[in-house]
Every structure is written in C-alpha cells, then in structure tokens.
Design a protein around this motif. Structure first.
Motif, mmCIF file in Angstrom:
data_model
loop_
_atom_site.group_PDB
_atom_site.id
_atom_site.type_symbol
_atom_site.label_atom_id
_atom_site.label_comp_id
_atom_site.label_asym_id
_atom_site.label_seq_id
_atom_site.Cartn_x
_atom_site.Cartn_y
_atom_site.Cartn_z
ATOM 1 N N GLU A 73 0.825 -1.204 0.000
ATOM 2 C CA GLU A 73 0.000 0.000 0.000
ATOM 3 C C GLU A 73 0.864 1.260 0.000
ATOM 4 O OE1 GLU A 73 -4.136 -1.259 2.194
ATOM 5 O OE2 GLU A 73 -2.366 -1.003 3.453
ATOM 6 N N VAL A 74 1.947 1.246 0.760
ATOM 7 C CA VAL A 74 2.871 2.384 0.777
ATOM 8 C C VAL A 74 3.482 2.564 -0.604
ATOM 9 C CG1 VAL A 74 5.062 3.266 1.697
ATOM 10 C CG2 VAL A 74 3.371 2.272 3.243
ATOM 11 N N LEU A 75 3.881 1.449 -1.230
ATOM 12 C CA LEU A 75 4.470 1.515 -2.569
ATOM 13 C C LEU A 75 3.478 2.067 -3.590
ATOM 14 C CD1 LEU A 75 6.415 -1.856 -2.606
ATOM 15 C CD2 LEU A 75 7.392 0.442 -2.432
ATOM 16 N N ALA A 76 2.240 1.625 -3.516
ATOM 17 C CA ALA A 76 1.210 2.121 -4.439
ATOM 18 C C ALA A 76 0.997 3.621 -4.241
ATOM 19 C CB ALA A 76 -0.095 1.358 -4.236
ATOM 20 N N LEU A 77 0.949 4.037 -2.998
ATOM 21 C CA LEU A 77 0.774 5.454 -2.687
ATOM 22 C C LEU A 77 1.975 6.263 -3.188
ATOM 23 C CD1 LEU A 77 -0.997 7.566 -1.244
ATOM 24 C CD2 LEU A 77 0.255 7.024 0.851
ATOM 25 N N MET A 78 3.177 5.764 -2.948
ATOM 26 C CA MET A 78 4.386 6.462 -3.390
ATOM 27 C C MET A 78 4.487 6.488 -4.915
ATOM 28 S SD MET A 78 5.726 7.777 -0.808
ATOM 29 C CE MET A 78 4.232 7.768 0.171
ATOM 30 N N GLN A 79 4.051 5.430 -5.562
ATOM 31 C CA GLN A 79 4.067 5.407 -7.032
ATOM 32 C C GLN A 79 3.189 6.541 -7.557
ATOM 33 O OE1 GLN A 79 1.450 4.432 -9.385
ATOM 34 N NE2 GLN A 79 2.844 4.764 -11.084
ATOM 35 N N VAL B 247 9.704 5.167 1.994
ATOM 36 C CA VAL B 247 9.812 3.740 1.674
ATOM 37 C C VAL B 247 11.172 3.208 2.105
ATOM 38 C CG1 VAL B 247 9.819 2.009 -0.161
ATOM 39 C CG2 VAL B 247 8.254 3.943 -0.302
ATOM 40 N N THR B 248 12.225 3.927 1.731
ATOM 41 C CA THR B 248 13.576 3.409 1.959
ATOM 42 C C THR B 248 13.995 3.425 3.429
ATOM 43 O OG1 THR B 248 14.589 5.551 1.462
ATOM 44 C CG2 THR B 248 14.355 3.996 -0.370
ATOM 45 N N VAL C 7 12.250 -9.276 1.210
ATOM 46 C CA VAL C 7 11.693 -8.693 -0.020
ATOM 47 C C VAL C 7 11.575 -7.173 0.138
ATOM 48 C CG1 VAL C 7 9.643 -8.587 -1.503
ATOM 49 C CG2 VAL C 7 10.466 -10.794 -0.664
ATOM 50 N N GLU C 8 11.103 -6.725 1.282
ATOM 51 C CA GLU C 8 10.982 -5.287 1.539
ATOM 52 C C GLU C 8 12.357 -4.633 1.622
ATOM 53 O OE1 GLU C 8 8.416 -4.437 4.871
ATOM 54 O OE2 GLU C 8 6.832 -5.726 4.078
ATOM 55 N N ALA C 9 13.314 -5.311 2.240
ATOM 56 C CA ALA C 9 14.672 -4.777 2.348
ATOM 57 C C ALA C 9 15.299 -4.650 0.961
ATOM 58 C CB ALA C 9 15.520 -5.668 3.247
ATOM 59 N N ASP C 10 15.086 -5.658 0.110
ATOM 60 C CA ASP C 10 15.614 -5.635 -1.258
ATOM 61 C C ASP C 10 14.995 -4.490 -2.050
ATOM 62 O OD1 ASP C 10 17.022 -6.827 -3.603
ATOM 63 O OD2 ASP C 10 14.963 -7.144 -4.284
ATOM 64 N N CYS C 11 13.710 -4.290 -1.897
ATOM 65 C CA CYS C 11 13.012 -3.204 -2.589
ATOM 66 C C CYS C 11 13.588 -1.861 -2.163
ATOM 67 C CB CYS C 11 11.508 -3.264 -2.273
ATOM 68 S SG CYS C 11 10.559 -1.893 -2.953
ATOM 69 N N ALA C 12 13.786 -1.665 -0.869
ATOM 70 C CA ALA C 12 14.345 -0.410 -0.362
ATOM 71 C C ALA C 12 15.747 -0.177 -0.914
ATOM 72 C CB ALA C 12 14.365 -0.415 1.168
#
Length: 108
Positions: free
Chosen positions: A10-16, A75-76, A84-89
């Motif tokens: 949800e955070v990623l969608a919002l940030m996108q 996000v970061t 998975v979240e750490a890799d994304c950040a």
C-alpha cells in the motif's frame, strides 16, 4: 499514524502515485522513470491503499508537499518486515542515487 498502518504494498502504491505526480510537476518524469518503474512493479497492481477516500485525499494532500527524495525516504527508511521489503528499499535507494547523479542537485 496512517502511514504505519499501511502495508508495504500500500505504501508503494501510494508512493508510485505521488512520485509520478511530483516528477511531472518538477519536469523530471523521464529521469525518474527507473524509480517509478520499481514502485509500480513492487506495488503489484495495487492502485491506492484500501482506506476511506477522505483519508487518502488528506494523506495525499499532506504528502504532496514533500520533495521527491523525501517521498522515497518514506519507503527506503521504513523498517523492513522481510527480505523482499529490504531488497526493494535497496533497489529504490540505488535508483535514486543514479537519478541524483544524472540530474545533480535538482532532485533533492
């Protein structure tokens, strides 16, 4: 806070949504493409968080005042719940660094 209650996706969608709008606003959509692509892929098709429309509008209004790099920091700098979240950040941080190098101080 509302942000803490949101899932990683949800955070990623919002940030996108917000980062795309911010990049357009500052005339850097092309330069921000890698960052936006990562956010889009990681949001996994989620549009915006599942919360009251009024809350989303208020949150977007508040967050839209932030700079592009500050938005990404939400996000970061968020504590990852899994690898998975750490890799994304990490990927977002690296993409942001490449973007900074490409455009200099114009971003942050």
């Amino acid at each position: 806070s509302i942000m803490q209650a949101l899932s990683h996706q949800e955070v990623l969608a919002l940030m996108q949504h917000l980062c795309t709008a911010k990049a357009e606003e500052i005339g850097m959509l092309k330069e921000a493409q890698e960052v936006i692509s990562i956010l889009t892929a990681e949001a996994n098709g989620l549009r915006l968080p599942s919360m009251a429309e009024r809350e989303i509008r208020a949150l977007c209004k508040t967050l839209s005042r932030m700079s592009f790099s500050s938005l990404l920091g939400l996000v970061t700098h968020r504590k990852p719940q899994c690898s998975v979240e750490a890799d994304c950040a990490e990927r977002l941080s690296a993409a942001m660094e490449r973007m900074r190098q490409d455009v200099g101080a114009k971003v942050g």
